[in-house]
Design a protein around this motif. Structure first.
Motif, PDB file in Angstrom:
ATOM      1  N   TRP A 185       0.775  -1.133   0.011  1.00  0.00           N
ATOM      2  CA  TRP A 185       0.047  -0.163  -0.105  1.00  0.00           C
ATOM      3  C   TRP A 185       0.776   1.176   0.083  1.00  0.00           C
ATOM      4  N   ARG A 199       1.267   2.357  -3.538  1.00  0.00           N
ATOM      5  CA  ARG A 199      -0.158   2.460  -4.301  1.00  0.00           C
ATOM      6  C   ARG A 199      -0.487   3.793  -3.884  1.00  0.00           C
ATOM      7  N   PRO A 237      -3.713   6.559  -2.972  1.00  0.00           N
ATOM      8  CA  PRO A 237      -3.113   7.877  -2.912  1.00  0.00           C
ATOM      9  C   PRO A 237      -1.877   8.126  -1.867  1.00  0.00           C
ATOM     10  N   TYR A 238      -1.121   8.812  -2.143  1.00  0.00           N
ATOM     11  CA  TYR A 238       0.073   8.850  -1.433  1.00  0.00           C
ATOM     12  C   TYR A 238      -0.060  10.275  -0.534  1.00  0.00           C
ATOM     13  N   ARG A 239      -0.168   9.802   0.980  1.00  0.00           N
ATOM     14  CA  ARG A 239      -0.420  10.893   1.828  1.00  0.00           C
ATOM     15  C   ARG A 239       0.785  11.209   2.374  1.00  0.00           C
ATOM     16  N   LEU A 252     -13.210   3.783   9.064  1.00  0.00           N
ATOM     17  CA  LEU A 252     -12.236   4.387   7.951  1.00  0.00           C
ATOM     18  C   LEU A 252     -12.828   3.181   6.947  1.00  0.00           C
ATOM     19  N   LYS A 253     -12.983   2.079   6.869  1.00  0.00           N
ATOM     20  CA  LYS A 253     -13.546   1.036   5.980  1.00  0.00           C
ATOM     21  C   LYS A 253     -14.437   1.405   5.203  1.00  0.00           C
ATOM     22  N   MET A 308     -15.830   4.230   5.028  1.00  0.00           N
ATOM     23  CA  MET A 308     -15.493   5.402   4.048  1.00  0.00           C
ATOM     24  C   MET A 308     -14.551   5.224   2.884  1.00  0.00           C
ATOM     25  N   ALA A 309     -14.350   3.899   2.555  1.00  0.00           N
ATOM     26  CA  ALA A 309     -13.595   3.393   1.487  1.00  0.00           C
ATOM     27  C   ALA A 309     -12.265   3.857   1.666  1.00  0.00           C
ATOM     28  N   VAL A 310     -11.683   3.858   2.797  1.00  0.00           N
ATOM     29  CA  VAL A 310     -10.066   4.345   3.108  1.00  0.00           C
ATOM     30  C   VAL A 310      -9.621   2.811   3.784  1.00  0.00           C
ATOM     31  N   ASN A 311      -8.520   2.286   3.095  1.00  0.00           N
ATOM     32  CA  ASN A 311      -7.961   1.394   3.486  1.00  0.00           C
ATOM     33  C   ASN A 311      -7.002   1.504   4.918  1.00  0.00           C
ATOM     34  N   TYR A 347      -3.630   3.618   5.533  1.00  0.00           N
ATOM     35  CA  TYR A 347      -3.850   5.046   6.026  1.00  0.00           C
ATOM     36  C   TYR A 347      -3.269   4.865   7.480  1.00  0.00           C
ATOM     37  N   GLN A 370     -14.098  -1.668  -1.815  1.00  0.00           N
ATOM     38  CA  GLN A 370     -14.064   0.127  -1.668  1.00  0.00           C
ATOM     39  C   GLN A 370     -14.846   0.612  -2.521  1.00  0.00           C
ATOM     40  N   HIS A 404     -11.261  11.298  -0.912  1.00  0.00           N
ATOM     41  CA  HIS A 404     -11.654  10.812  -2.310  1.00  0.00           C
ATOM     42  C   HIS A 404     -11.665  12.079  -3.458  1.00  0.00           C
ATOM     43  N   ARG A 406      -8.832  14.603  -3.951  1.00  0.00           N
ATOM     44  CA  ARG A 406      -7.915  15.072  -3.410  1.00  0.00           C
ATOM     45  C   ARG A 406      -7.429  16.429  -3.929  1.00  0.00           C
TER      46      ARG A 406
END
Lengths: 279, 277
Positions: A54, A57, A59-61, A153-154, A156-159, A163, B106, B138, B140
């Motif tokens: 991850w 992959r 998004p890069y936070r 988090l899940k 909200m479709a955030v892995n 995260y 997801q 979502h 960004r």
């Protein structure tokens, strides 16, 4: 007094069963614990692989990663400087006494520096970071688990692995080696203070002897150990916190387990790495 | 809904409920958005769900009633793909969740919002941070001004204007639930799930939460699935009720149908509200 009939008499366990019951139960317990440990190890390896996957992959936070590095690195700086300085000072004082017995005072500098770069700095930094940041991570993730924030988090479709776990493990891999170097530097400065400034040894002796005996590989081995310990500390802390259950008590247990398991792991892995790096 | 029909099992395992009443889906409901089919789930040898069948129509508010430990939360977690069934399936907009991988789940979850029993707000974030979180994740590249505008709009609808900078620890139970709903609807999902929304709340706050659910349906046109054991609230907000008992849906229908349902457990359960016994 009438004897009870065969049907009324309490059934007795066969003698072999009585004699073997204890060892069998012990074996069963040992077996189930072994299965649990192996299963946990497998889950941790799986968590590590997913966290690494991850990381690359989107998004890069970036902000999230920097915040975790600040928490692990900058946040642990003070205790690392403090423990590093005093470790170097104490080790130098003891070495001066021991080497003084047979007139080898000149070796204090390289002895302390080698011990710091190869062993003391990565191990003690690892233990300090485990106590400060590892425990905090286990508590934070444990609280998030029992208060359904990870489920949130899940939904909200955030892995959650991407995260929460990936930035923490990466921060450990990057920041613990840096803290290890800091520990080494302040430790050597502490040793210099005790040996040269207070002990009266010539500054040139301390520096030249240290330069002669210590090379880049010694520093590199400490850095490698720091990176491995950093990864392990935060992997264990994340795993224990992520799988916490049962409210406040469960979070407490997860934190305790994270600190104990990470600390023991540091010592065991340190030995294995030492052997590997000496080959 | 053609895709839904094609992916569903041809033979429905249970065409009538336990009491022999025809299922709502058989009454000609065509706009089914969630379809639960013969769902089974066990934990450590204990079978929690024993073949649940339920349809949720677009725009409806379906309340799943059941006593504590009846498996309501387990059922809810299957609907959003947090749990995988032992057998059976959940279809969301025609898509089989059993046959969808985590990445696909997801995508499915983007169409959902969920309000948790404990609100599950992020402690480290303010109300604004919590509500804006899904947008930041979502979209960004969305400008901050637009994020602020959307958050303010949702907070205003739910009566939370002026509380943006507060942290979850500073909020009352009812406010936390409303922040949870604001966060759940900020992405404008088609479906909102509510996990025991009124549990542990005082009567006035319970009324507020009930109104909030009805408001969400009317103002935001969402389909809602609520799990609850609060009969008074259930009859207030539901367009359709389903009673979960012994791992199965034993009754479903309009509130008035459930109020007069012959199943003994349903009579006993809803009787505590209607007859005070």
């Amino acid at each position: 007094m009438a004897k009870p009939s065969a049907s009324e008499a309490p059934k007795r366990e066969p003698l072999a069963g009585v004699l073997l019951g204890g060892p069998r139960r012990s074996l069963e317990k040992l077996g189930s614990q072994t299965i649990r440990v192996v299963s946990e190890l497998g889950e941790m390896v799986s968590l590590l692989l997913f966290a690494m996957l991850w990381l690359v992959r989107p998004p890069y936070r970036l902000r999230n990663h920097l915040a975790m590095m600040e928490f692990v690195g900058v946040g642990s700086l003070f205790i690392v400087v403090l423990t590093g300085t005093f470790t170097g000072m104490v080790f130098a004082a003891q070495s001066m006494y021991a080497f003084g017995l047979f007139g080898a005072d000149a070796l204090v500098g390289p002895t302390v520096t080698l011990a710091l770069t190869r062993e003391l700095a990565p191990v003690l930094t690892g233990l300090m970071v485990t106590g400060r940041a590892g425990s905090a991570v286990a508590t934070e993730l444990g609280t998030m688990r029992v208060s359904e924030q990870i489920d949130a988090l899940k939904t909200m479709a955030v892995n959650p692995v991407q995260y929460l776990v990936a930035p923490r493990v990466l921060a450990g891999i990057v920041m613990v080696p840096i803290l290890t170097v800091v520990f080494t530097v302040v430790g050597v400065l502490g040793a210099y203070l005790v040996t040269v400034v207070w002990g009266g040894q010539a500054s040139g002796t301390f520096i030249e002897q240290t330069r002669y005996y210590v090379d880049a590989y010694d520093i590199l081995s400490g850095v490698i150990k720091g990176a491995v310990f950093g990864m392990l500390i935060f992997l264990i802390a994340c795993y224990k916190g992520y799988n916490a259950a049962g409210g406040a008590k469960g979070v407490g247990q997860a934190t305790t387990q994270a600190v104990v398991v990470a600390s023991i792991t540091i010592f065991v892995v340190d030995y294995l790495l030492t052997i590997m790096l000496l080959l | 809904m053609g895709r839904l029909e094609s992916e569903m099992p041809r033979q429905r395992p249970e065409e009538k409920d336990v009491a022999g009443h025809p299922r709502a889906a058989d009454k000609g409901s065509s706009d089914v958005i969630i379809s639960i089919r013969d769902l089974h789930k066990s934990f450590g040898g204990h079978e929690v769900l024993k073949g649940v069948n339920l349809d949720v129509e677009v725009g409806s508010t379906v309340v799943i009633l059941g006593v504590s430990g009846s498996g309501k939360s387990v059922l809810m977690k299957h609907v959003i793909g947090l749990l995988r069934p032992d057998s059976g399936d959940v279809f969301v907009d025609g898509r089989s969740l059993s046959r969808t991988d985590e990445h696909g789940l997801q995508e499915v979850r983007r169409g959902f919002g969920m309000v948790f029993q404990t609100a599950a707000l992020f402690d480290s974030m303010s109300v604004y941070g919590n509500v804006s979180f899904p947008l930041r994740e979502h979209f960004r590249k969305m400008p901050e001004s637009e994020i602020r505008e959307r958050v303010s709009e949702k907070l205003a609808i739910l009566g939370l204007s002026g509380h943006e900078d507060k942290f979850p620890g500073e909020l009352s139970g009812g406010m936390r639930k409303r922040v949870g709903l604001a966060r759940a609807v900020i992405m404008e999902p088609k479906i909102v799930l509510y996990d025991e929304p009124t549990t542990g709340l005082d009567p006035i706050t319970t009324d507020d939460v009930d109104n909030m659910i009805m408001q969400a349906r009317e103002a935001l046109q969402v389909t809602s699935v609520v799990i609850s054991h609060d009969i008074r609230s259930a009859f207030k907000v539901a367009t359709k009720l389903a009673v979960l008992y012994d791992g199965r849906i034993v009754a479903e229908g309009q509130p008035e149908e459930i109020a007069n349902h012959p199943h003994p457990h349903v009579r006993k359960f809803v009787g505590t509200h209607f007859h005070g016994s």
